[in-house]
Scaffold this active site. Sequence first.
Site, mmCIF file in Angstrom:
data_model
loop_
_atom_site.group_PDB
_atom_site.id
_atom_site.type_symbol
_atom_site.label_atom_id
_atom_site.label_comp_id
_atom_site.label_asym_id
_atom_site.label_seq_id
_atom_site.Cartn_x
_atom_site.Cartn_y
_atom_site.Cartn_z
ATOM 1 N N SER A 135 0.855 -1.184 0.000
ATOM 2 C CA SER A 135 0.000 0.000 0.000
ATOM 3 C C SER A 135 0.895 1.240 0.000
ATOM 4 O O SER A 135 1.656 1.447 0.937
ATOM 5 C CB SER A 135 -0.897 -0.013 1.244
ATOM 6 O OG SER A 135 -1.688 1.146 1.312
ATOM 7 N N LYS A 161 -1.033 -1.054 -4.473
ATOM 8 C CA LYS A 161 -2.213 -0.242 -4.153
ATOM 9 C C LYS A 161 -1.728 1.169 -3.931
ATOM 10 O O LYS A 161 -0.730 1.383 -3.226
ATOM 11 C CB LYS A 161 -2.878 -0.818 -2.902
ATOM 12 C CG LYS A 161 -3.722 0.132 -2.069
ATOM 13 C CD LYS A 161 -4.512 -0.661 -1.025
ATOM 14 C CE LYS A 161 -4.729 0.117 0.254
ATOM 15 N NZ LYS A 161 -5.477 -0.674 1.267
ATOM 16 N N LYS A 163 -2.897 5.041 -2.659
ATOM 17 C CA LYS A 163 -3.929 5.823 -1.985
ATOM 18 C C LYS A 163 -4.325 6.979 -2.894
ATOM 19 O O LYS A 163 -3.452 7.611 -3.516
ATOM 20 C CB LYS A 163 -3.373 6.368 -0.664
ATOM 21 C CG LYS A 163 -3.077 5.294 0.364
ATOM 22 C CD LYS A 163 -4.352 4.682 0.910
ATOM 23 C CE LYS A 163 -4.065 3.826 2.136
ATOM 24 N NZ LYS A 163 -5.301 3.220 2.674
ATOM 25 N N ASP A 188 -7.129 3.010 -3.264
ATOM 26 C CA ASP A 188 -7.893 3.063 -2.010
ATOM 27 C C ASP A 188 -8.163 4.526 -1.678
ATOM 28 O O ASP A 188 -7.226 5.320 -1.498
ATOM 29 C CB ASP A 188 -7.082 2.414 -0.873
ATOM 30 C CG ASP A 188 -7.851 2.312 0.443
ATOM 31 O OD1 ASP A 188 -9.018 2.772 0.500
ATOM 32 O OD2 ASP A 188 -7.282 1.778 1.422
ATOM 33 N N GLU A 213 -11.044 0.706 -3.635
ATOM 34 C CA GLU A 213 -11.388 0.393 -2.249
ATOM 35 C C GLU A 213 -12.043 1.605 -1.589
ATOM 36 O O GLU A 213 -11.518 2.728 -1.679
ATOM 37 C CB GLU A 213 -10.092 -0.003 -1.528
ATOM 38 C CG GLU A 213 -10.273 -0.481 -0.097
ATOM 39 C CD GLU A 213 -8.928 -0.855 0.554
ATOM 40 O OE1 GLU A 213 -7.921 -0.976 -0.170
ATOM 41 O OE2 GLU A 213 -8.905 -1.005 1.780
ATOM 42 N N ASP A 238 -13.954 -1.608 2.720
ATOM 43 C CA ASP A 238 -13.078 -1.742 3.888
ATOM 44 C C ASP A 238 -13.837 -1.157 5.085
ATOM 45 O O ASP A 238 -14.549 -1.881 5.796
ATOM 46 C CB ASP A 238 -11.749 -1.006 3.596
ATOM 47 C CG ASP A 238 -10.792 -0.912 4.777
ATOM 48 O OD1 ASP A 238 -11.150 -1.345 5.880
ATOM 49 O OD2 ASP A 238 -9.667 -0.372 4.604
ATOM 50 N N LYS A 262 -10.129 -7.027 7.874
ATOM 51 C CA LYS A 262 -9.202 -6.637 8.939
ATOM 52 C C LYS A 262 -9.830 -7.151 10.221
ATOM 53 O O LYS A 262 -10.914 -6.688 10.599
ATOM 54 C CB LYS A 262 -9.072 -5.109 9.018
ATOM 55 C CG LYS A 262 -8.409 -4.455 7.810
ATOM 56 C CD LYS A 262 -8.409 -2.941 7.913
ATOM 57 C CE LYS A 262 -7.735 -2.317 6.696
ATOM 58 N NZ LYS A 262 -7.884 -0.850 6.668
ATOM 59 N N GLY A 290 -4.393 -4.089 6.003
ATOM 60 C CA GLY A 290 -3.340 -3.782 6.959
ATOM 61 C C GLY A 290 -3.633 -2.472 7.659
ATOM 62 O O GLY A 290 -4.364 -1.623 7.137
HETATM 63 O O1 OSB Z 1 -7.391 1.765 4.413
HETATM 64 O O2 OSB Z 1 -6.252 0.029 4.214
HETATM 65 C C1 OSB Z 1 -6.415 1.137 4.739
HETATM 66 C C2 OSB Z 1 -3.363 2.093 6.821
HETATM 67 C C3 OSB Z 1 -3.967 2.686 7.901
HETATM 68 C C4 OSB Z 1 -5.328 2.797 7.927
HETATM 69 C C5 OSB Z 1 -6.106 2.306 6.866
HETATM 70 C C6 OSB Z 1 -5.501 1.694 5.780
HETATM 71 C C7 OSB Z 1 -4.093 1.619 5.752
HETATM 72 C C8 OSB Z 1 -3.349 1.064 4.635
HETATM 73 C C9 OSB Z 1 -1.957 0.537 4.923
HETATM 74 O O3 OSB Z 1 -3.730 1.053 3.487
HETATM 75 C C10 OSB Z 1 -1.902 -0.920 4.935
HETATM 76 C C11 OSB Z 1 -0.601 -1.402 5.509
HETATM 77 O O4 OSB Z 1 0.371 -1.430 4.783
HETATM 78 O O5 OSB Z 1 -0.574 -1.795 6.703
HETATM 79 MG MG MG Z 2 -8.501 0.642 3.033
#
Ligand code: OSB
Ligand code: MG
Length: 372
Positions: A135, A161, A163, A188, A213, A238, A262, A290
């Site tokens: 990510s 992925k 953001k 995402d 996402e 999510d 999660k 994550g």
């Molecule tokens: O939306 O998946 C998410 C990190 C913190 C809060 C929300 C998210 C995330 C990530 C990072 O996308 C995922 C990771 O590498 O742990």
């Molecule tokens: Mg997410």
Amino acid sequence: MRIERLELRLLELPLVRFFETSFSRVSDKQFILVRVEGDGVTGYGECVADRDPYYSAETNETAWHIIAEFIAPRVLGVEFAHPRDVFPALKAIRGHNMAKAAVEMAAWDLFAKQRGEPLSRVLGGTSDRIASGVSIGIQRSLEELAAKVERELAAGYRRIKIKIKPGWDLAAVETVRARFGGIPLMVDANAAYTLKDADHLAQLDRFDLMMIEQPLDYDDIADHAALQRRLRTPICLDESIKTVGIAREAIAAGACRIINIKPGRVGGFAESIRLHDLCASHGIPVWHGGMLESGIGRAANVHLSTLPNFTLPGDIAASKRYFDPDLIEPPIEVAADGTVAVPTAPGIGVAVRDDRIAGATLKQTVLEAAHA
Ligand code: OSB
Ligand code: MG
């Protein structure tokens, strides 16, 4: 299984590099580590709540309060035949899934260690390696984004992925597609758009993304269903999937074609398994999300990812992208083929460095069973 002692610690660890989403930028991570003890064995659970209520309503402060005042009294000294019985024992407590999950997951680790079995086996997992995705947060420039993607592809990650948020979306995706071609790519939005942005989001369709996402509000189902009808790109939920019941409604409404699991968001491993099975029965693939976990939470995620419907690479990247040093030894590493080995030692299967935990501790408290 009986938990005789429960220790809470608030830890702070610097992140190797800041991580920026549509809702915040973080440079260090503060989280609660739960340690449970029973019959001379120790189990760990990492709470995925944050300092701020920006990803979800919970924070470290609320989780600490709920665990200490309401969860601990319902689990300490109680004989549980199986850790799947912990979440139902917390039914009187509304919500607070991250607080519940931290204790529940520690109970699974304790149980697996008492049986001498890896957590993956106790959870019903079937694989010995899991596919890893990465990510990538919002960057300062498109060049910086391209450089990051290049580095992660070279490291072997099986899916990228990125953001997105309004102002950092089409051009970011366009840049990555132009530079790296048909790589497995997804975005995402962390709830940064509204249904009014449907035409704009539909422009993502031309990039053949694996999924988008959580484009819309953190609590929404209905608008996602309307958006999915307008998009060719699959929607993955999510934030919205807070319970198995909500997942059932989302699937029935056609609000998503993929779900991110999660365990912290849904109340732990038992609820994650129910969610996994529900999705499997509807032909909805899942992947493991994550929350920038330390190696302790990361190892737990690796074990859950061994269940058969985790068919898409998860957000379970190498420890060293986040923390250096990490709280575990050895760190979690990604092989050149983009997979992570599932630890085979009992429980989460990783050695915890007590000295580093002590060094990162901001505060701690110990709760004990009345007749321990
Ligand atoms: O939306 O998946 C998410 C990190 C913190 C809060 C929300 C998210 C995330 C990530 C990072 O996308 C995922 C990771 O590498 O742990
Ligand atoms: Mg997410």
